[in-house]
Scaffold this motif. Structure first.
Motif, PDB file in Angstrom:
ATOM      1  N   GLU A 151     -33.295  28.229 -25.091  1.00 50.65           N
ATOM      2  CA  GLU A 151     -32.990  26.874 -25.517  1.00 50.65           C
ATOM      3  C   GLU A 151     -31.811  26.857 -26.492  1.00 50.65           C
ATOM      4  O   GLU A 151     -31.560  27.837 -27.186  1.00 50.65           O
ATOM      5  CB  GLU A 151     -34.219  26.240 -26.193  1.00 50.65           C
ATOM      6  CG  GLU A 151     -35.293  25.786 -25.240  1.00 50.65           C
ATOM      7  CD  GLU A 151     -34.827  24.641 -24.354  1.00 50.65           C
ATOM      8  OE1 GLU A 151     -34.345  23.614 -24.883  1.00 50.65           O
ATOM      9  OE2 GLU A 151     -34.950  24.761 -23.128  1.00 50.65           O
ATOM     10  N   SER A 152     -31.130  25.719 -26.543  1.00 49.75           N
ATOM     11  CA  SER A 152     -30.044  25.564 -27.507  1.00 49.75           C
ATOM     12  C   SER A 152     -30.583  25.705 -28.918  1.00 49.75           C
ATOM     13  O   SER A 152     -31.607  25.120 -29.267  1.00 49.75           O
ATOM     14  CB  SER A 152     -29.384  24.197 -27.338  1.00 49.75           C
ATOM     15  OG  SER A 152     -28.503  23.922 -28.420  1.00 49.75           O
ATOM     16  N   ARG A 153     -29.861  26.457 -29.720  1.00 55.15           N
ATOM     17  CA  ARG A 153     -30.239  26.645 -31.117  1.00 55.15           C
ATOM     18  C   ARG A 153     -29.367  25.809 -32.055  1.00 55.15           C
ATOM     19  O   ARG A 153     -29.371  26.046 -33.267  1.00 55.15           O
ATOM     20  CB  ARG A 153     -30.142  28.141 -31.470  1.00 55.15           C
ATOM     21  CG  ARG A 153     -31.134  28.997 -30.697  1.00 55.15           C
ATOM     22  CD  ARG A 153     -30.797  30.473 -30.734  1.00 55.15           C
ATOM     23  NE  ARG A 153     -29.551  30.769 -30.029  1.00 55.15           N
ATOM     24  CZ  ARG A 153     -29.460  30.964 -28.713  1.00 55.15           C
ATOM     25  NH1 ARG A 153     -30.546  30.897 -27.969  1.00 55.15           N
ATOM     26  NH2 ARG A 153     -28.292  31.219 -28.150  1.00 55.15           N
ATOM     27  N   SER A 154     -28.627  24.867 -31.509  1.00 56.07           N
ATOM     28  CA  SER A 154     -27.757  24.028 -32.329  1.00 56.07           C
ATOM     29  C   SER A 154     -28.591  23.050 -33.146  1.00 56.07           C
ATOM     30  O   SER A 154     -29.714  22.698 -32.768  1.00 56.07           O
ATOM     31  CB  SER A 154     -26.770  23.264 -31.448  1.00 56.07           C
ATOM     32  OG  SER A 154     -27.442  22.313 -30.651  1.00 56.07           O
ATOM     33  N   ALA A 155     -28.020  22.598 -34.253  1.00 58.38           N
ATOM     34  CA  ALA A 155     -28.743  21.712 -35.163  1.00 58.38           C
ATOM     35  C   ALA A 155     -28.993  20.339 -34.562  1.00 58.38           C
ATOM     36  O   ALA A 155     -29.872  19.611 -35.033  1.00 58.38           O
ATOM     37  CB  ALA A 155     -27.971  21.576 -36.473  1.00 58.38           C
ATOM     38  N   ASN A 156     -28.230  19.962 -33.529  1.00 62.48           N
ATOM     39  CA  ASN A 156     -28.434  18.665 -32.880  1.00 62.48           C
ATOM     40  C   ASN A 156     -28.899  18.805 -31.439  1.00 62.48           C
ATOM     41  O   ASN A 156     -28.804  17.864 -30.657  1.00 62.48           O
ATOM     42  CB  ASN A 156     -27.150  17.830 -32.939  1.00 62.48           C
ATOM     43  CG  ASN A 156     -25.956  18.539 -32.292  1.00 62.48           C
ATOM     44  OD1 ASN A 156     -26.099  19.660 -31.801  1.00 62.48           O
ATOM     45  ND2 ASN A 156     -24.815  17.901 -32.304  1.00 62.48           N
TER      46      ASN A 156
END
Length: 772
Positions: free
Chosen positions: A423-428
């Motif tokens: 999964e994306s680990r970006s803050a948004n």
């Protein structure tokens, strides 16, 4: 010899003619390849398919072996996700058969319905299937030619015409091919059913439990359960035949033990026993003790994994475990075929955890090896087929819509499980957005989060390395950890590095290891090992940024070499010579964690205690007995009684004071017991008030200053005094009692030793012990 051959021939003959072919591979089917969503009525017997096309199987496109080529639409990069198939077959007497046997070739996924009832799904996700639902994984190479067997009850059929309907789903819109072929027969001889995967438990709540197991042949599903092993007076049944059995039992009582058996509607396959039971969760917020076991990178299917298991069982002494945390890399293979069904069969089942798997609820996370390291054409992780995890908030928390990340409650704790690999680990990103929503809604005393890749490690992986295999650690630390600390997560558990690494109580360290400063260390002690004080957190008014413990428990299956900069500077305790696992015990406002080795010994221990060290005033009548209970669980030293007990009862004859301290004199509760001599005093109606005074001492800013913070005092000014252990006052100064209650005391004149710091506002005071 001739007689034996004759018997074998006769046996084979009768077996071959014990099945009646209802229709064979290569038969004709009606199909709809329009790319339109047909809803749910298309699978019903009375649906009008008169306008559908007709063709012989195999049906599909893209492989070159099709008898009938179906359309995928006008755009090769945006093909139809779903294609529909229907067939009518006649049977005069379904009751003549013991079961109906099917065999299907599908590329990629399929769902099979008979007379409108689902009887089988393959390579499709759990839950409701819609027109746009993607298959679980890509089918490639030999998998494209594989036939998958299934079975269902003859009770689904009717005398006369019956309808079988199949929907084939692509795994993505640009997929190059689909395939469909099927046969169906009736069997007069029931197959011998064997349990090939023992019972195990998923998604436990206060009122429900999912029981799962696997059989060698498809059959219906029944769990019989009750409050004793000899009185299974309740049951839950699933009619569709399957080899993967999952029963959701509802209507249960909280915190209750139920014994159970598994089997079919006609027979028990595994009977109930004293060791085959499940225990429901307590009601949300219950502060009674409970225990969770955590393992990381365990799935080696070898003696090392069994040694860690045996060491824990030796230490645990058959005590019940309420939850089982798996930190990813749950099932290794040969490095190019990890995380498949065979890997899980040997790493999790096949007697690996036989003494606990049928009575302990599993709460797993995914690791990179569970995804087979994203090697091209890898099948979907078996994880998604093996576990039934809460996606819609069934076990507490906010609905995530996926088994990759989810949350659940147990007692007064909230657990959050993340996917740090796929999964994306970006803050948004979607996961972070869900995480914020989930954290905002929880009111639990304790918050524990876990996933695979650690934000702080110098073991077999390096969290400073932004490149392949470790870049996830960096992104998690930079984007996800600030969210967790903002909302007061207490404990974070990870694997990935094959070692044990446990941090101080820290906060706001989001950069590389070289950027760590002393202000980021809330408490630089061991948290309870070696007669040290437990970590203390004051969260009465706010949980935000009060400190978090980070533990890498990745040595439950093997050990590996460590980075040259081992250990990470946030580390309080680190070890790469001993394999082990972690036991976490929650009790009210106290959390205790123990790292247990293969010998059953404790290598590391720490405690976190919240909102302790209270001052209470209790008013009582003459000769009234009152109970004094400290602000934290466990046995404490009572003064002046000189007792070691978790509470005491005192008879009030005069006003006096009692002190209760932990065994290391780190936390002190003060009880002012005041005698009410009034003529109207009534026993049992006395008042008890708690002064929410809190004082905590941060780690040293430098050698000259001691930071002191406080809360709960009401007046505009507080007096801070420091006394030596002999009672000599060595410091005294007044400070304003403002919103940011922080004082930097000049400590460079203090010799090394033990001191008492007292804060007071004239009406109330609080004492705290600290070590210089």
């Amino acid at each position: 010899m001739k007689r034996l051959l004759l018997l074998l021939f006769i046996s084979s003959y009768f077996l071959s003619f014990s099945q009646t072919v209802l229709f064979s591979n290569g038969s004709s089917w009606k199909y709809n390849d329009s790319g339109l969503d047909l809803g749910t009525t298309w699978k019903e017997s009375n649906f009008n398919d008169g306008t559908w096309l007709n063709g012989s199987s195999e049906l599909g496109y893209g492989d070159g072996d099709e008898q009938t080529i179906v359309s995928y639409g006008s755009n090769s990069n945006n093909k139809h996700i779903t294609t529909y198939f229907r067939k009518t077959f006649f049977i005069s007497n379904p009751s003549q058969f013991q079961e109906i046997l099917g065999s299907i070739r599908r590329d990629d996924g399929a769902v099979v319905y008979v007379n409108g009832l689902e009887v089988f799904r393959t390579n499709m996700p759990q839950g409701t299937i819609s027109f746009g639902t993607m298959a679980s994984s890509t089918i490639s190479f030999g998998g494209e030619n594989t036939f998958h067997s299934f079975a269902f009850s003859p009770a689904v059929l009717v005398n006369g015409n019956n309808t079988i309907a199949v929907e084939i789903h692509q795994d993505e819109a640009s997929s190059s091919d689909i395939s469909f072929n099927m046969s169906l027969s009736g069997s007069v001889n029931p197959q011998v059913i064997q349990v090939t995967r023992e019972a195990y438990l998923n998604s436990g709540t206060p009122n429900s439990m999912i029981v799962r197991w696997q059989t060698n042949v498809a059959c219906d599903t029944k769990v019989r359960y009750g409050l004793t092993p000899t009185n299974l007076n309740l049951s839950a049944t699933v009619i569709p035949y399957s080899t993967e059995h999952a029963v959701t039992i509802t209507g249960l009582q909280p915190a209750t033990k139920y014994y159970y058996s598994i089997g079919t509607s006609g027979a028990e396959l595994i009977p109930a026993s004293n060791d085959q039971y499940f225990k429901t969760s307590p009601i949300v917020g219950d502060s009674k003790p409970f225990r969770f076991w955590a393992i990381g990178d365990a799935g080696m299917s070898d003696g090392n994994q069994r040694a860690v298991r045996d060491g824990f069982l030796m230490y645990n002494e058959n005590e019940h475990i309420d939850g089982w945390i798996m930190l990813g890399d749950n099932a290794y293979g040969n490095g190019i075929s990890d995380g498949n069904q065979n890997c899980y069969q040997t790493a999790l089942f096949d007697q690996m955890y036989a003494s606990m798997i049928s009575k302990t609820v599993c709460w797993p996370a995914l690791g990179n090896h569970d995804y087979n390291n994203h090697i091209p054409f890898s099948p979907s992780p078996a994880y998604f087929d093996i576990f039934n995890l809460p996606t819609n908030g069934e076990a507490g928390g906010v609905s995530s819509g996926t088994e990759k990340y989810y949350s659940y409650n147990y007692g007064n704790a909230h657990f959050i499980v993340l996917d740090s690999y796929d999964e994306s680990r970006s803050a948004n990103g979607a996961m972070a957005t869900w995480l914020i929503s989930d954290l905002q809604q929880t009111t639990a005393e304790w918050i524990v989060a876990y996933w695979h890749h650690p934000p702080y490690t110098k073991g077999s992986h390096d969290s400073d390395n932004p490149n392949f295999l470790d870049g996830e650690c960096v992104e998690i630390r930079e984007n996800i950890i600030p969210i967790l600390e903002q909302y007061g997560v207490d404990l974070v558990l990870n694997g990935h590095s094959h070692s044990y690494e446990r941090s101080f109580l820290i906060d706001s360290h989001y950069g590389s290891s070289g950027t760590l400063s002393q202000t980021m260390i809330k408490d630089g002690g061991s948290g309870g090992s070696n007669d040290d004080c437990p970590y203390q957190k004051e969260t009465t008014y706010s949980k935000s940024h009060k400190g978090t413990i980070y533990a890498v428990v990745g040595s439950s299956g093997k050990l590996s070499s460590v980075a040259s900069s081992w250990p990470h500077p946030v580390t309080s305790y680190a070890d790469h010579d001993n394999m082990g696992s972690m036991l976490i015990t929650f009790h009210d406002n106290r959390l205790d964690a123990d790292f247990v080795t293969t010998t059953g010994s404790i290598l590391d221990h720490f405690s976190i205690i919240k909102n302790a060290g209270k001052t209470q005033t209790i008013t009582a009548c003459q000769n009234e007995a009152v109970s004094l209970v400290p602000s934290f669980p466990g046995k404490v030293n009572w003064f002046p009684n000189n007792l070691l007990a978790d509470s005491i009862s005192v008879t009030v004859n005069f006003s006096t004071m009692y002190l209760a301290s932990d065994t290391n004199n780190c936390i002190i509760d003060t009880f002012f017991v005041e005698l009410d001599n009034s003529i109207n005093c009534t026993a049992g109606l006395g008042s008890a008030t708690e002064e929410n005074l809190s004082v905590w001492i941060s780690s040293w800013e430098d050698g000259n200053y001691l930071p002191v913070r406080w809360s709960g005092f009401k007046k505009e000014e507080v007096t801070i005094e420091v006394f030596s252990i002999l009672g000599d006052k060595v410091f005294s100064e007044n400070f304003p009692n403002q919103k940011d209650n922080l004082a930097l005391l000049q400590a460079n004149k203090l010799l090394r030793g033990t001191y008492i710091i007292r804060l007071s506002d004239g009406d109330r005071s609080k004492n705290v012990k600290f070590l210089r």
